[in-house]
Design a protein around this motif. Structure first.
Motif, PDB file in Angstrom:
ATOM      1  N   ILE A  91       0.836  -1.201   0.000  1.00  0.00           N
ATOM      2  CA  ILE A  91       0.000   0.000   0.000  1.00  0.00           C
ATOM      3  C   ILE A  91       0.873   1.253   0.000  1.00  0.00           C
ATOM      4  N   ALA A  92       1.997   1.214   0.746  1.00  0.00           N
ATOM      5  CA  ALA A  92       2.855   2.400   0.775  1.00  0.00           C
ATOM      6  C   ALA A  92       3.493   2.649  -0.589  1.00  0.00           C
ATOM      7  N   ILE A  93       3.940   1.562  -1.245  1.00  0.00           N
ATOM      8  CA  ILE A  93       4.537   1.737  -2.579  1.00  0.00           C
ATOM      9  C   ILE A  93       3.479   2.227  -3.559  1.00  0.00           C
ATOM     10  N   LEU A  94       2.239   1.729  -3.420  1.00  0.00           N
ATOM     11  CA  LEU A  94       1.161   2.173  -4.311  1.00  0.00           C
ATOM     12  C   LEU A  94       0.876   3.654  -4.127  1.00  0.00           C
ATOM     13  N   SER A  95       0.994   4.133  -2.896  1.00  0.00           N
ATOM     14  CA  SER A  95       0.703   5.552  -2.663  1.00  0.00           C
ATOM     15  C   SER A  95       1.724   6.434  -3.363  1.00  0.00           C
ATOM     16  N   LEU A  96       2.980   5.951  -3.488  1.00  0.00           N
ATOM     17  CA  LEU A  96       3.959   6.729  -4.240  1.00  0.00           C
ATOM     18  C   LEU A  96       3.819   6.538  -5.735  1.00  0.00           C
ATOM     19  N   PHE A  97       3.335   5.378  -6.120  1.00  0.00           N
ATOM     20  CA  PHE A  97       3.190   5.103  -7.549  1.00  0.00           C
ATOM     21  C   PHE A  97       2.068   5.945  -8.138  1.00  0.00           C
ATOM     22  N   LEU A  98       0.950   6.045  -7.415  1.00  0.00           N
ATOM     23  CA  LEU A  98      -0.190   6.790  -7.916  1.00  0.00           C
ATOM     24  C   LEU A  98      -0.143   8.256  -7.509  1.00  0.00           C
ATOM     25  N   ASP A  99       0.813   8.622  -6.667  1.00  0.00           N
ATOM     26  CA  ASP A  99       0.978   9.998  -6.189  1.00  0.00           C
ATOM     27  C   ASP A  99      -0.261  10.492  -5.446  1.00  0.00           C
ATOM     28  N   GLU A 100      -0.866   9.590  -4.652  1.00  0.00           N
ATOM     29  CA  GLU A 100      -1.988   9.964  -3.798  1.00  0.00           C
ATOM     30  C   GLU A 100      -1.514   9.873  -2.357  1.00  0.00           C
ATOM     31  N   SER A 101      -1.594  10.947  -1.628  1.00  0.00           N
ATOM     32  CA  SER A 101      -0.969  10.949  -0.312  1.00  0.00           C
ATOM     33  C   SER A 101      -1.850  10.342   0.770  1.00  0.00           C
ATOM     34  N   TYR A 102      -3.140  10.147   0.524  1.00  0.00           N
ATOM     35  CA  TYR A 102      -3.992   9.625   1.600  1.00  0.00           C
ATOM     36  C   TYR A 102      -3.832   8.130   1.780  1.00  0.00           C
ATOM     37  N   LEU A 103      -3.195   7.455   0.814  1.00  0.00           N
ATOM     38  CA  LEU A 103      -3.022   6.011   0.967  1.00  0.00           C
ATOM     39  C   LEU A 103      -2.052   5.665   2.094  1.00  0.00           C
ATOM     40  N   VAL A 104      -1.206   6.609   2.495  1.00  0.00           N
ATOM     41  CA  VAL A 104      -0.313   6.331   3.618  1.00  0.00           C
ATOM     42  C   VAL A 104      -1.114   6.210   4.905  1.00  0.00           C
ATOM     43  N   ASP A 105      -2.205   7.007   5.021  1.00  0.00           N
ATOM     44  CA  ASP A 105      -3.083   6.847   6.181  1.00  0.00           C
ATOM     45  C   ASP A 105      -3.724   5.468   6.181  1.00  0.00           C
ATOM     46  N   VAL A 106      -4.156   5.018   4.996  1.00  0.00           N
ATOM     47  CA  VAL A 106      -4.743   3.678   4.876  1.00  0.00           C
ATOM     48  C   VAL A 106      -3.729   2.629   5.309  1.00  0.00           C
ATOM     49  N   CYS A 107      -2.473   2.840   4.939  1.00  0.00           N
ATOM     50  CA  CYS A 107      -1.417   1.898   5.303  1.00  0.00           C
ATOM     51  C   CYS A 107      -1.269   1.810   6.806  1.00  0.00           C
ATOM     52  N   LEU A 108      -1.278   2.947   7.482  1.00  0.00           N
ATOM     53  CA  LEU A 108      -1.115   2.946   8.936  1.00  0.00           C
ATOM     54  C   LEU A 108      -2.286   2.244   9.611  1.00  0.00           C
ATOM     55  N   ILE A 109      -3.498   2.532   9.161  1.00  0.00           N
ATOM     56  CA  ILE A 109      -4.679   1.899   9.763  1.00  0.00           C
ATOM     57  C   ILE A 109      -4.660   0.401   9.500  1.00  0.00           C
ATOM     58  N   TYR A 110      -4.226  -0.005   8.315  1.00  0.00           N
ATOM     59  CA  TYR A 110      -4.191  -1.434   8.022  1.00  0.00           C
ATOM     60  C   TYR A 110      -3.175  -2.151   8.889  1.00  0.00           C
ATOM     61  N   ALA A 111      -2.040  -1.481   9.171  1.00  0.00           N
ATOM     62  CA  ALA A 111      -1.048  -2.090  10.061  1.00  0.00           C
ATOM     63  C   ALA A 111      -1.659  -2.345  11.435  1.00  0.00           C
ATOM     64  N   MET A 112      -2.404  -1.361  11.949  1.00  0.00           N
ATOM     65  CA  MET A 112      -3.010  -1.533  13.269  1.00  0.00           C
ATOM     66  C   MET A 112      -4.044  -2.657  13.252  1.00  0.00           C
ATOM     67  N   VAL A 113      -4.869  -2.706  12.202  1.00  0.00           N
ATOM     68  CA  VAL A 113      -5.938  -3.710  12.170  1.00  0.00           C
ATOM     69  C   VAL A 113      -5.353  -5.117  12.037  1.00  0.00           C
ATOM     70  N   SER A 114      -4.305  -5.260  11.244  1.00  0.00           N
ATOM     71  CA  SER A 114      -3.724  -6.585  11.078  1.00  0.00           C
ATOM     72  C   SER A 114      -3.066  -7.061  12.363  1.00  0.00           C
ATOM     73  N   PHE A 115      -2.389  -6.160  13.071  1.00  0.00           N
ATOM     74  CA  PHE A 115      -1.793  -6.525  14.358  1.00  0.00           C
ATOM     75  C   PHE A 115      -2.866  -6.967  15.340  1.00  0.00           C
ATOM     76  N   LEU A 116      -3.966  -6.191  15.380  1.00  0.00           N
ATOM     77  CA  LEU A 116      -5.052  -6.520  16.302  1.00  0.00           C
ATOM     78  C   LEU A 116      -5.646  -7.879  15.968  1.00  0.00           C
ATOM     79  N   GLY A 117      -5.822  -8.149  14.669  1.00  0.00           N
ATOM     80  CA  GLY A 117      -6.399  -9.422  14.265  1.00  0.00           C
ATOM     81  C   GLY A 117      -5.541 -10.601  14.669  1.00  0.00           C
ATOM     82  N   VAL A 118      -4.225 -10.472  14.497  1.00  0.00           N
ATOM     83  CA  VAL A 118      -3.339 -11.593  14.849  1.00  0.00           C
ATOM     84  C   VAL A 118      -3.358 -11.828  16.345  1.00  0.00           C
ATOM     85  N   VAL A 119      -3.365 -10.757  17.139  1.00  0.00           N
ATOM     86  CA  VAL A 119      -3.352 -10.931  18.600  1.00  0.00           C
ATOM     87  C   VAL A 119      -4.649 -11.589  19.067  1.00  0.00           C
TER      88      VAL A 119
END
Lengths: 180, 142
Positions: A52-80
């Motif tokens: 997702i982070a590489i995609l945000s630089l590829f498409l030059d959309e800066s809001y995808l980095v926020d999506v990346c951060l939220i996805y990191a939190m959700v995936s960590f929560l799911g595994v725990v």
């Protein structure tokens, strides 16, 4: 020229990461056990964070980095949550408590099902402070059930009953030997 | 103009190093046969892969708000990934009937040797601790 070079670099990276995700999915299907599958799913989540982070630089959309951060939190929560739920369910099915002594209990159970010697009696009795929390009765029940199946010749009788009844029966037999 | 090309090659180098570590991590997960070994390979490779790829992306963006958000992702991931790795390893150690030999070290308990096993309990410098705090060292199972 420079923009084209950046596009090719990022696109190549994304393709390689996609191939790694497919390989991890194979491991999550094949893995002979729940832990292997959870490890593979955790790794897929981490690779998706990078993607997702590489995609945000590829498409030059800066809001995808926020999506990346939220996805990191959700995936960590799911595994725990998945690990806690499955540990609790498995240990409850074996009638043991999911506290700190569970690792030693698992090792003890593994030893007693491995070697059919007379030493299993004293291993079941010499419990640590944490085994006293789960109750020595439970450890002796889990241990002596498998020890009885391994060493004595009562396998036919113990196998005919359901596992918990057989374990209770052998615990009732070995109870005077345990409590000295 | 030359600065832009230097930046491009720095980004390419960092991204390739990150990809290398990630490929090693996935290869290690495939190749090992026990779940604890796989967890080791996955955790190490993922940590370094995320670091280098996100560093490359930060160099690409320069000194802006996006770089700060990418740095926040690295920070959160470095805090959260050891916790989830520890939970997975505890799941494996508590529920696998064919675990093999592992060493269990707890502070504040008496030393005990199981028959033929590798349970080792150390009591160094923790006699002063109360039993509750010594029990709480291992995790958050309560």
């Amino acid at each position: 020229m420079l923009g084209h070079a950046y596009e090719m670099l990022l696109a190549g990276t994304m393709i390689v990461l996609g191939i790694l995700i497919i390989v991890s999915m194979i491991r999550s299907v094949l893995g002979p056990g729940i832990s292997d599958r959870v490890i593979a799913v955790n790794m897929i989540g981490t690779i998706i964070i990078m993607l997702i982070a590489i995609l945000s630089l590829f498409l030059d959309e800066s809001y995808l980095v926020d999506v990346c951060l939220i996805y990191a939190m959700v995936s960590f929560l799911g595994v725990v949550v998945l690990c806690k739920v499955y540990t609790g369910v498995y240990l409850q099915r074996k009638n043991m408590k999911a506290n700190l002594g569970a690792v030693e209990d698992n090792l003890r159970r593994q030893e007693e099902s491995g070697n059919a010697e007379a030493g299993s009696g004293e291993t079941a009795e010499a419990g640590t402070g944490e085994a006293a929390e789960t109750g020595t009765g439970e450890t002796a029940e889990g241990g002596s059930g498998e020890a009885a199946e391994a060493e004595t010749g009562e396998t036919a009788e113990a196998a005919g009953l359901p596992p918990r009844t057989a374990a209770l029966k052998t615990e009732a037999e070995e109870q005077p030997k345990e409590v000295q | 103009m030359v600065g832009e090309w230097i930046r491009f090659f720095a980004v390419a180098g960092l991204l390739l190093v990150g990809m290398f570590f990630e490929v090693l991590a996935v290869f290690g997960v495939q190749k090992f046969k026990k779940a604890l070994n796989r967890m080791h390979a996955a955790a190490m490779g993922d940590t370094l892969g995320v670091l280098f790829i996100f560093l490359g992306l930060m160099v690409m963006r320069g000194f802006t708000m996006d770089s700060l958000k990418l740095f926040l992702v690295i920070l959160f991931f470095w805090m959260a990934s050891p916790v989830s790795g520890h939970m997975i390893s505890r799941l494996e150690a508590m529920t696998n009937p064919n675990l093999g030999e592992i060493s269990v070290i707890r502070m504040g308990e008496k030393a005990e040797d199981a028959a033929g096993g590798t349970e080792a309990e150390e009591t160094e410098a923790s006699e002063k601790e109360s039993p509750e705090s010594a029990n709480r060292k291992g995790g958050c199972a309560e």
